[in-house]
Design a protein around this motif. Structure first.
Motif, PDB file in Angstrom:
ATOM      1  N   ARG A 107       5.809  -7.303  -3.979  1.00 58.64           N
ATOM      2  CA  ARG A 107       4.986  -6.301  -4.670  1.00 58.64           C
ATOM      3  C   ARG A 107       5.170  -6.410  -6.184  1.00 58.64           C
ATOM      4  N   SER A 109      -4.055  -4.913   8.031  1.00 62.87           N
ATOM      5  CA  SER A 109      -3.792  -4.813   6.586  1.00 62.87           C
ATOM      6  C   SER A 109      -3.626  -3.363   6.167  1.00 62.87           C
ATOM      7  N   ALA A 110      -2.985  -3.162   5.020  1.00 60.76           N
ATOM      8  CA  ALA A 110      -2.784  -1.800   4.503  1.00 60.76           C
ATOM      9  C   ALA A 110      -2.436  -1.859   3.022  1.00 60.76           C
ATOM     10  N   PRO A 111      -2.641  -0.738   2.323  1.00 64.43           N
ATOM     11  CA  PRO A 111      -2.135  -0.635   0.950  1.00 64.43           C
ATOM     12  C   PRO A 111      -0.603  -0.664   0.977  1.00 64.43           C
ATOM     13  N   TRP A 112      -0.007  -0.978  -0.190  1.00 64.84           N
ATOM     14  CA  TRP A 112       1.450  -1.084  -0.268  1.00 64.84           C
ATOM     15  C   TRP A 112       2.168   0.159   0.247  1.00 64.84           C
ATOM     16  N   ASP A 113       1.635   1.346  -0.070  1.00 65.31           N
ATOM     17  CA  ASP A 113       2.358   2.564   0.292  1.00 65.31           C
ATOM     18  C   ASP A 113       2.428   2.777   1.804  1.00 65.31           C
ATOM     19  N   ARG A 114       1.626   2.004   2.574  1.00 68.82           N
ATOM     20  CA  ARG A 114       1.654   2.161   4.024  1.00 68.82           C
ATOM     21  C   ARG A 114       2.029   0.866   4.751  1.00 68.82           C
ATOM     22  N   TYR A 125      -2.087  -8.694  -2.135  1.00 73.67           N
ATOM     23  CA  TYR A 125      -2.965  -8.286  -3.224  1.00 73.67           C
ATOM     24  C   TYR A 125      -2.181  -7.329  -4.101  1.00 73.67           C
ATOM     25  N   LEU A 126      -2.716  -7.071  -5.295  1.00 75.59           N
ATOM     26  CA  LEU A 126      -2.072  -6.111  -6.179  1.00 75.59           C
ATOM     27  C   LEU A 126      -1.895  -4.762  -5.464  1.00 75.59           C
ATOM     28  N   ASP A 127      -2.830  -4.416  -4.592  1.00 74.88           N
ATOM     29  CA  ASP A 127      -2.808  -3.094  -3.976  1.00 74.88           C
ATOM     30  C   ASP A 127      -2.357  -3.076  -2.514  1.00 74.88           C
ATOM     31  N   GLY A 128      -1.922  -4.189  -1.966  1.00 75.57           N
ATOM     32  CA  GLY A 128      -1.472  -4.160  -0.576  1.00 75.57           C
ATOM     33  C   GLY A 128      -1.355  -5.543   0.029  1.00 75.57           C
ATOM     34  N   GLY A 129      -1.358  -5.596   1.355  1.00 74.67           N
ATOM     35  CA  GLY A 129      -1.211  -6.887   2.007  1.00 74.67           C
ATOM     36  C   GLY A 129      -1.544  -6.817   3.480  1.00 74.67           C
ATOM     37  N   GLY A 184      -3.362   4.361   9.076  1.00 73.94           N
ATOM     38  CA  GLY A 184      -4.368   4.224   8.021  1.00 73.94           C
ATOM     39  C   GLY A 184      -4.552   2.794   7.565  1.00 73.94           C
ATOM     40  N   GLY A 185      -4.100   1.834   8.381  1.00 76.35           N
ATOM     41  CA  GLY A 185      -4.364   0.434   8.062  1.00 76.35           C
ATOM     42  C   GLY A 185      -5.733   0.022   8.556  1.00 76.35           C
ATOM     43  N   SER A 186      -6.100  -1.219   8.271  1.00 83.46           N
ATOM     44  CA  SER A 186      -7.331  -1.740   8.842  1.00 83.46           C
ATOM     45  C   SER A 186      -6.979  -2.571  10.070  1.00 83.46           C
ATOM     46  N   GLU A 210       2.708   2.976  -6.170  1.00 84.62           N
ATOM     47  CA  GLU A 210       3.195   1.878  -5.348  1.00 84.62           C
ATOM     48  C   GLU A 210       2.052   0.886  -5.064  1.00 84.62           C
ATOM     49  N   SER A 211       0.913   1.425  -4.689  1.00 80.47           N
ATOM     50  CA  SER A 211      -0.235   0.566  -4.385  1.00 80.47           C
ATOM     51  C   SER A 211      -1.096   0.291  -5.610  1.00 80.47           C
TER      52      SER A 211
END
Lengths: 479, 479
Positions: free
Chosen positions: A249, A350-355, A382-386, A421-423, B115-116
């Motif tokens: 991150r 996939s999900a944003p970093w916070d999740r 990604y900058l906002d998740g993975g 809340g992921g995809s 975080e995200s």
């Protein structure tokens, strides 16, 4: 109801694409009516059949695709488009029969624009043939999915594919500049080849990911890059997943974009490092940097600083180079693995970093709850998740019906993902296997996909039922 | 036909948003029924009126927007959404009357996810308020259009806006992660906040750029970046435009992504460098690099190599810093400029690299053919192309009707752009001014925009006529 493929339709298809480009033989119909979805493989090994089309056609141009679709639309015959058949979601299974249209005759590189760094290709071109063509000219697409020897540009686009260098080059939806698409009614449309514009909605991104239900992609313009002048491989060991994720991150946060980023969970690390004879503890991180020498050197330096801050132990380039060299070995190995287990499959989410970390634990727990042994790596950031890529096996249980077990595993994983809340998919797509969860994935906006389908394909001929348009009962009819 | 805004509709609007958030006063209706399109300005200076809505409402939430749209849909009353009103294309002109819905009460930052690296905001927030909020927390959105003090996040998204740092951070469509949108029928939908997924078409990119005709954007999740630890400004002079463009193209080709890239043509260079007392020859290039110190230093070094290869003469940081400091000065200056000329306007277009220079010459020649004095800069670049921003003035011609002259200029520029294969807008949008060329811009795929409009807005209440849905006669009725 759908019309059947009568002899006069076969004759008309022959007059459109030429006699030798139409087949009703059982072998052709079987081979062209499946992908690499686990249930297909399982049926193959058991000697069972799967749903097949009535006829296979091989069109040679967008104009021929258009004529086939006009005919199918007039006669209400379903049409499924086949690229490489390397999907793993059952997306091209012709569950309502009809025509399978294999686009692999349309496999030309149409234009290489070295000034605009753009290549225009036909959709049936195999990924590796394009990459090798570009490499010979001094370029790369930067799109290396593990299926690259078996999958087509059209398939990449239809399913929002990702390759192992996506951290730097993006997913296929980030690489595409323009499309040529045949609509279900036979109309051929093109989007303009410009880098960016402000002239309404992005129609191209409607067809990217549409998995053959809204149109047939016949050509694409893709962004290419000069072949990297330098490539650096490196590896680190972290004490646990959390430390590894925080390192990645922060690498992204500092503006570094490695090409390869693969963070393995503890089980996957054991297998991966163990096979190299290295101490197999903690979590392995593989990184590569590529491009212009000065930039790549600076990136590797900043990433090294970050990894050390998070307690990363430098393992040198061996694990990374070994993975890069052997990355395709597992791809062809699935039938072999199946001999030892009841079920072998993969699920990527996939999900944003916070999740992201919570998503890992929840899906892992859900899989384990189904008696499954999961391992995972995180490989697209990604900058906002993975994203997280779970590979799992289920040991043999002689008394459990395999399809019931299969759907219980998928249900548990998908529901866990939606809860967090992921995809439900990062890059494999929906096909049949994720169709039951599309409404939960999209909420009310799923109605827009339904409305789009209705307005673009009023007779519902293109890949009917896919991308969530099918009920559970029909999914279960296939497996 | 549309229903009129009867007293009972006004009453219902009051019960939805509260009495003080509804106005039928002429001043409110005038102020909220216009943007900064040249003809609006011209009418203002002449003391003429422009098309106005019958009522202005200020909803405070997506739920209130939904109620307003349900009412409007039931009673067949047009609704135009107003953000900052900083558009320059006539996009919010309520040409068929009805309701103007000003979203600026919805101006909260809802969530900062450090975080995200994601901020969730309401669409009515002014760009600069968000940027200052983020700066205080140590972040930046990286979106600095010159209108940033006057325009909203919703407006950016509705028009596919670009800021002066787009070379590094992208356009607004590259920054947005998720949207909350109220559909014309009042349904509220949300797209999922994940970095990437493979679950069908990208519905978000349907509403981005839809200029208020497909839905009302009420919330957005946007990607943010740590505030750069270092910023380098530098400037070069090239002997001509071609050398400057080749330098920029090769800077991108080598993997460098400057934040600011501004290449001025010879007339613009004369004005820009002349005002600094520097020799005003050739073509000026302004660059900035920002982010992590080590990466930024390496980028500046590689860019310097490339500029020297193309004959660039280093001019130091003065021209770049001067521009950065004074970049907003011209924005408020348009009415002043108009005193000296008959017409002052801007046209921005985009093209792939292989057509970019030709696009410049053809549009320039087209403008000059209309007795116009154009100057241009190139300020938004991509690996595969860039955009051109023409600013032009037309000297006074007492005998020529100003609106005829205006449309002849725009026609000449738009037709030249389409001939070369460029896009008619890079980031200002369509509105009224480019509506007559939308079919030529999109070809057959324009039918898809028409179909989307019909299926999402069956009663055609949302910003009717815009984004190319209007005939020439109605455009000319306004100006």
């Amino acid at each position: 109801m759908y019309g059947s493929v009568t002899p006069d339709i076969i004759d008309e298809l022959k007059s459109i694409v030429g006699e030798k480009h139409v087949s009703t033989s059982l072998v052709d119909r079987l081979v062209c009516s499946r992908d690499l979805w686990f249930p297909m493989l399982f049926k193959t090994l058991k000697g069972e059949l799967w749903p097949t089309a009535d006829v296979v056609v091989w069109p040679g141009s967008a104009e021929e695709v258009s004529e086939v679709l006009k005919l199918a639309n007039k006669r209400r015959v379903p049409v499924v488009t086949l690229g490489g058949g390397a999907g793993v979601c059952g997306g091209l299974s012709p569950i309502r029969g009809g025509i399978v249209m294999d686009i692999k005759r349309m496999c030309k590189v149409l234009e290489l624009d070295e000034e605009s760094l753009t290549v225009v290709v036909q959709a049936g071109l195999i990924g590796m043939e394009l990459e090798e063509y570009l490499n010979r000219k001094g370029y790369t697409l930067g799109h290396y999915p593990l299926s690259i020897y078996a999958s087509t540009i059209g398939g990449f686009l239809a399913c929002r594919s990702a390759g192992v260098l996506s951290n730097k080059y993006g997913k296929i939806e980030d690489m595409v500049i323009a499309l040529r698409v045949v609509l279900p009614t036979g109309e051929i449309i093109e989007t303009k080849r410009v880098p960016r514009r402000a002239t309404g909605p992005d129609l191209m991104q409607l067809f990217v990911g549409s998995e053959g239900i809204l149109g047939v992609i016949t050509e694409a313009a893709l962004r290419i890059h000069p072949y990297p002048e330098k490539r650096i491989f490196t590896s680190y060991r972290f004490k646990d997943l959390h430390a590894g994720l925080e390192a990645v991150r922060n690498i992204f946060r500092r503006g570094v974009r490695p090409a390869i980023v693969r963070l393995y969970d503890e089980r996957d690390t054991k297998i991966t490092l163990g096979s190299l004879g290295l101490p197999a503890e903690g979590c392995l991180l593989i990184l590569s940097f590529e491009g212009t020498e000065k930039l790549v050197d600076a990136e590797a330096e900043v990433a090294d600083e970050v990894c050390r801050q998070w307690g990363g132990e430098q393992l040198g380039d061996l694990p990374a180079k070994h993975w890069w060299k052997h990355r395709h070995d597992q791809y062809w190995n699935l039938p072999h693995l199946l001999k030892g287990f009841m079920i072998v499959d993969t699920i990527e989410v996939s999900a944003p970093w916070d999740r992201l970390e919570r998503l890992y634990w929840e899906v892992k727990r859900a899989l384990e709850g189904q008696g499954v042994i999961p391992m995972a790596h995180f490989s697209h950031f990604y900058l906002d998740g993975g994203s997280i890529y779970f590979t799992f096996v289920k040991p043999r249980e002689p008394k459990t019906p395999i399809n019931d077990a299969y759907w219980r595993i998928w249900s548990a994983a998908m529901e866990a993902c939606i809860r967090v809340g992921g995809s439900i998919s990062h890059h494999h797509g929906v096909g049949l296997v994720r169709s039951p969860w599309m409404e939960k994935e999209h909420g009310k906006s799923f109605e827009i996909i339904r409305a789009l389908k209705k307005v673009l394909d009023p007779n519902n001929i293109l890949n009917p039922g896919k991308l969530g348009m099918v009920g559970w009962s029909e999914v279960r009819r296939v497996f």
